[in-house]
Each structure stands twice: as C-alpha cells, then as structure tokens.
Design a protein around this motif. Sequence first.
Motif, PDB file in Angstrom:
ATOM      1  N   SER A  53       7.461  15.246  38.541  1.00  0.00           N
ATOM      2  CA  SER A  53       6.607  15.861  39.009  1.00  0.00           C
ATOM      3  C   SER A  53       5.926  14.875  40.032  1.00  0.00           C
ATOM      4  O   SER A  53       5.258  13.843  39.539  1.00  0.00           O
ATOM      5  N   VAL A  54       5.752  14.933  41.431  1.00  0.00           N
ATOM      6  CA  VAL A  54       4.930  14.192  42.446  1.00  0.00           C
ATOM      7  C   VAL A  54       4.104  15.170  43.149  1.00  0.00           C
ATOM      8  O   VAL A  54       4.210  16.392  43.086  1.00  0.00           O
ATOM      9  N   ALA A  55       3.436  14.546  43.977  1.00  0.00           N
ATOM     10  CA  ALA A  55       2.307  15.355  44.867  1.00  0.00           C
ATOM     11  C   ALA A  55       3.221  16.006  45.893  1.00  0.00           C
ATOM     12  O   ALA A  55       4.062  15.642  46.677  1.00  0.00           O
ATOM     13  N   GLY A  56       3.114  17.336  45.628  1.00  0.00           N
ATOM     14  CA  GLY A  56       3.575  18.178  46.475  1.00  0.00           C
ATOM     15  C   GLY A  56       4.924  18.925  46.133  1.00  0.00           C
ATOM     16  O   GLY A  56       5.436  19.593  46.823  1.00  0.00           O
ATOM     17  N   GLY A  57       5.197  18.524  44.645  1.00  0.00           N
ATOM     18  CA  GLY A  57       6.414  19.269  44.225  1.00  0.00           C
ATOM     19  C   GLY A  57       7.167  18.475  43.258  1.00  0.00           C
ATOM     20  O   GLY A  57       6.432  17.669  42.341  1.00  0.00           O
ATOM     21  N   THR A  58       8.396  18.568  43.312  1.00  0.00           N
ATOM     22  CA  THR A  58       9.077  17.859  42.031  1.00  0.00           C
ATOM     23  C   THR A  58      10.362  16.860  43.114  1.00  0.00           C
ATOM     24  O   THR A  58      10.574  17.355  43.882  1.00  0.00           O
ATOM     25  N   PHE A  59      10.573  15.794  42.371  1.00  0.00           N
ATOM     26  CA  PHE A  59      11.785  15.043  42.955  1.00  0.00           C
ATOM     27  C   PHE A  59      12.706  14.929  41.917  1.00  0.00           C
ATOM     28  O   PHE A  59      12.922  14.653  40.670  1.00  0.00           O
ATOM     29  N   PRO A  60      14.065  15.151  42.299  1.00  0.00           N
ATOM     30  CA  PRO A  60      15.282  15.120  41.855  1.00  0.00           C
ATOM     31  C   PRO A  60      15.696  13.733  41.182  1.00  0.00           C
ATOM     32  O   PRO A  60      15.495  12.696  41.876  1.00  0.00           O
ATOM     33  N   LEU A  61      16.032  13.741  39.902  1.00  0.00           N
ATOM     34  CA  LEU A  61      16.535  12.525  39.239  1.00  0.00           C
ATOM     35  C   LEU A  61      17.716  12.359  38.614  1.00  0.00           C
ATOM     36  O   LEU A  61      17.983  13.427  38.128  1.00  0.00           O
ATOM     37  N   THR A  62      18.479  11.340  38.700  1.00  0.00           N
ATOM     38  CA  THR A  62      20.077  11.217  37.874  1.00  0.00           C
ATOM     39  C   THR A  62      19.989   9.699  37.319  1.00  0.00           C
ATOM     40  O   THR A  62      19.323   9.017  37.610  1.00  0.00           O
ATOM     41  N   ALA A  63      20.867   9.889  36.336  1.00  0.00           N
ATOM     42  CA  ALA A  63      21.119   8.445  35.734  1.00  0.00           C
ATOM     43  C   ALA A  63      22.551   8.351  35.166  1.00  0.00           C
ATOM     44  O   ALA A  63      22.938   9.400  34.806  1.00  0.00           O
ATOM     45  N   ASN A  64      22.992   7.257  35.540  1.00  0.00           N
ATOM     46  CA  ASN A  64      24.473   7.080  35.253  1.00  0.00           C
ATOM     47  C   ASN A  64      24.400   6.676  33.852  1.00  0.00           C
ATOM     48  O   ASN A  64      23.522   6.107  33.243  1.00  0.00           O
ATOM     49  N   GLY A  65      25.697   6.373  33.302  1.00  0.00           N
ATOM     50  CA  GLY A  65      26.016   5.842  31.942  1.00  0.00           C
ATOM     51  C   GLY A  65      25.420   4.431  31.888  1.00  0.00           C
ATOM     52  O   GLY A  65      24.855   3.962  30.877  1.00  0.00           O
ATOM     53  N   SER A  66      25.725   3.723  32.917  1.00  0.00           N
ATOM     54  CA  SER A  66      25.071   2.114  32.873  1.00  0.00           C
ATOM     55  C   SER A  66      23.521   2.388  32.669  1.00  0.00           C
ATOM     56  O   SER A  66      22.919   1.185  32.424  1.00  0.00           O
ATOM     57  N   ASP A  67      22.754   3.380  33.391  1.00  0.00           N
ATOM     58  CA  ASP A  67      21.416   3.621  33.400  1.00  0.00           C
ATOM     59  C   ASP A  67      21.012   3.680  31.917  1.00  0.00           C
ATOM     60  O   ASP A  67      19.830   3.345  31.429  1.00  0.00           O
ATOM     61  N   VAL A  68      21.732   4.538  31.228  1.00  0.00           N
ATOM     62  CA  VAL A  68      21.246   4.920  29.766  1.00  0.00           C
ATOM     63  C   VAL A  68      21.512   3.883  28.854  1.00  0.00           C
ATOM     64  O   VAL A  68      20.748   3.549  28.136  1.00  0.00           O
ATOM     65  N   THR A  69      22.878   3.407  28.803  1.00  0.00           N
ATOM     66  CA  THR A  69      22.952   2.396  27.804  1.00  0.00           C
ATOM     67  C   THR A  69      24.460   1.507  28.434  1.00  0.00           C
ATOM     68  O   THR A  69      25.197   1.993  29.009  1.00  0.00           O
ATOM     69  N   GLY A  70      24.429   0.305  28.198  1.00  0.00           N
ATOM     70  CA  GLY A  70      25.134  -0.737  28.486  1.00  0.00           C
ATOM     71  C   GLY A  70      26.105  -1.017  27.521  1.00  0.00           C
ATOM     72  O   GLY A  70      27.077  -1.721  27.651  1.00  0.00           O
ATOM     73  N   VAL A  71      26.049  -0.547  26.225  1.00  0.00           N
ATOM     74  CA  VAL A  71      26.793  -0.699  24.981  1.00  0.00           C
ATOM     75  C   VAL A  71      28.381  -0.298  25.317  1.00  0.00           C
ATOM     76  O   VAL A  71      29.147  -1.022  25.060  1.00  0.00           O
ATOM     77  N   PRO A  72      28.420   0.913  25.649  1.00  0.00           N
ATOM     78  CA  PRO A  72      29.861   1.284  25.849  1.00  0.00           C
ATOM     79  C   PRO A  72      30.807   0.479  26.804  1.00  0.00           C
ATOM     80  O   PRO A  72      31.969   0.187  26.508  1.00  0.00           O
ATOM     81  N   ALA A  73      30.133   0.298  27.918  1.00  0.00           N
ATOM     82  CA  ALA A  73      31.004  -0.671  28.789  1.00  0.00           C
ATOM     83  C   ALA A  73      31.266  -2.166  28.391  1.00  0.00           C
ATOM     84  O   ALA A  73      32.216  -2.637  28.612  1.00  0.00           O
ATOM     85  N   ALA A  74      30.290  -2.751  27.629  1.00  0.00           N
ATOM     86  CA  ALA A  74      30.482  -4.045  27.207  1.00  0.00           C
ATOM     87  C   ALA A  74      31.602  -4.097  26.029  1.00  0.00           C
ATOM     88  O   ALA A  74      32.185  -4.890  26.090  1.00  0.00           O
ATOM     89  N   LEU A  75      31.516  -3.068  25.133  1.00  0.00           N
ATOM     90  CA  LEU A  75      32.431  -2.783  24.078  1.00  0.00           C
ATOM     91  C   LEU A  75      33.939  -2.596  24.665  1.00  0.00           C
ATOM     92  O   LEU A  75      34.797  -3.088  23.949  1.00  0.00           O
TER      93      LEU A  75
END
Length: 213
Positions: A53-75
């Motif tokens: 929620s931002v001034a004047g409406g909503t802003f779409p957001l996305t998250a890649n797997g690397s944003d969520v957790t770096g464990v799977p890629a490292a392992l």
Amino acid sequence: MDDVTAVPTPRSETAGPARSGRRSLAVALLSGALGATVALLATRQEWSQGTASVAGGTFPLTANGSDVTGVPAALAVVGLAALVAVFAVRGAGRLVVAALLALSGAGTVVAAVLGATDSSALDEKAAEVSGDTSAAVGALSHTAWPYVAAAGGALLLLAGLLALRYGRLWPAMSGRYERNGAVRPRRRPARVDPDRPEDVWKALDRGEDPTGA
C-alpha cells in the motif's frame, strides 16, 4: 583315482554386483546433475508475489527464490561438488562424501518447502516501498517454483543414497594410476643435431638443452 573337475564360478554371481554398480552409477550421475541444475534454476524464478500500500494505490511486488532463501542454491552447489568428489575418494572417504551429498539434497528439500509459504522477503520490500517499517505485503500468493526446487533436492538426495548403498562398486578417478604403484620411466630426449636449426628449435620447445650438457 577319481577325476577332479574344477567347477567354475557362475558368471551371474560376479556379473550381478557389477551390473548393479553400473546402473546405480548412471542413475546417481543423472539424478545428481539434474537435481542440482533444477534446484539452481528454480531459485532464480518467482516464488511469491503481492502488493504494498502506497500513497495513491497499491504497488505490485515479487520475490525470487534467492530473495526468499539462499539455502537451496547453496546446498545445490555443495551437492554438485560432492557428486564429483565421490569419484575422487575411496573407502571411508567415499561414504563421508556420499553422506554429504544426501544431506545436501535433504536440506534443499526442507529449505525449499519452508520457503514456499514465507512472506518475509515481500514484507521487507513492502516496508521499503511504503516507507513504513511495520508495513506488510497484501494479496500474498505463491508459485510452484519452491516445490520444483524441492524436487531437485529430492534428486540430489536420491543420488546420495545410491552413493551410500552402491558407492563401493563405483570406480575412482585415480584408479588407473594406482594399479601397480610403479613410476613410469622418463622418456629419453630425442637426439639433437646441432647442425640442424630445426632440431635445435624443437628441443628448445620441449624444454631440453640442445647442447646436451
């Protein structure tokens, strides 16, 4: 005197373990390499999406797997390295590396499944976009990519279990160098005619002394 005949060992008794070793090796290599590749690719894809929620409406957001957790890629990288290292060691060392491969796969599965419902990465982005540290993402949804990463981890786990079970039947990288333990004799340098410039240059290219000193 009774005739004595030697009874040959049935070929099936010796061919059975060898055949199992070849099959398990092929399956382990395929599943391990494929699993690591799938897990790495899946972590680069979009795992979750929402709005802030931002001034004047909503802003779409996305998250890649690397944003969520770096464990799977490292392992996945650790598992791929362990898959290669399995063939560089023998005996107890091979069991240790095989166990590491299996643990890498299991850890990838657990981390990917836990990240499938995680919203912390999007919450941080929502706070950054809105300027409110207590802001939370809205209209949160998740994709199937975390479970694809988990499937890659399962393939790594399968490769590790096969290495634990059949690794003793697999060849090692250095096996052909350790058959007799003998040191190969050095090849004698070719004879160089100092009156022939081409021979002199060839000797210099080989790192030899054309003077024969």
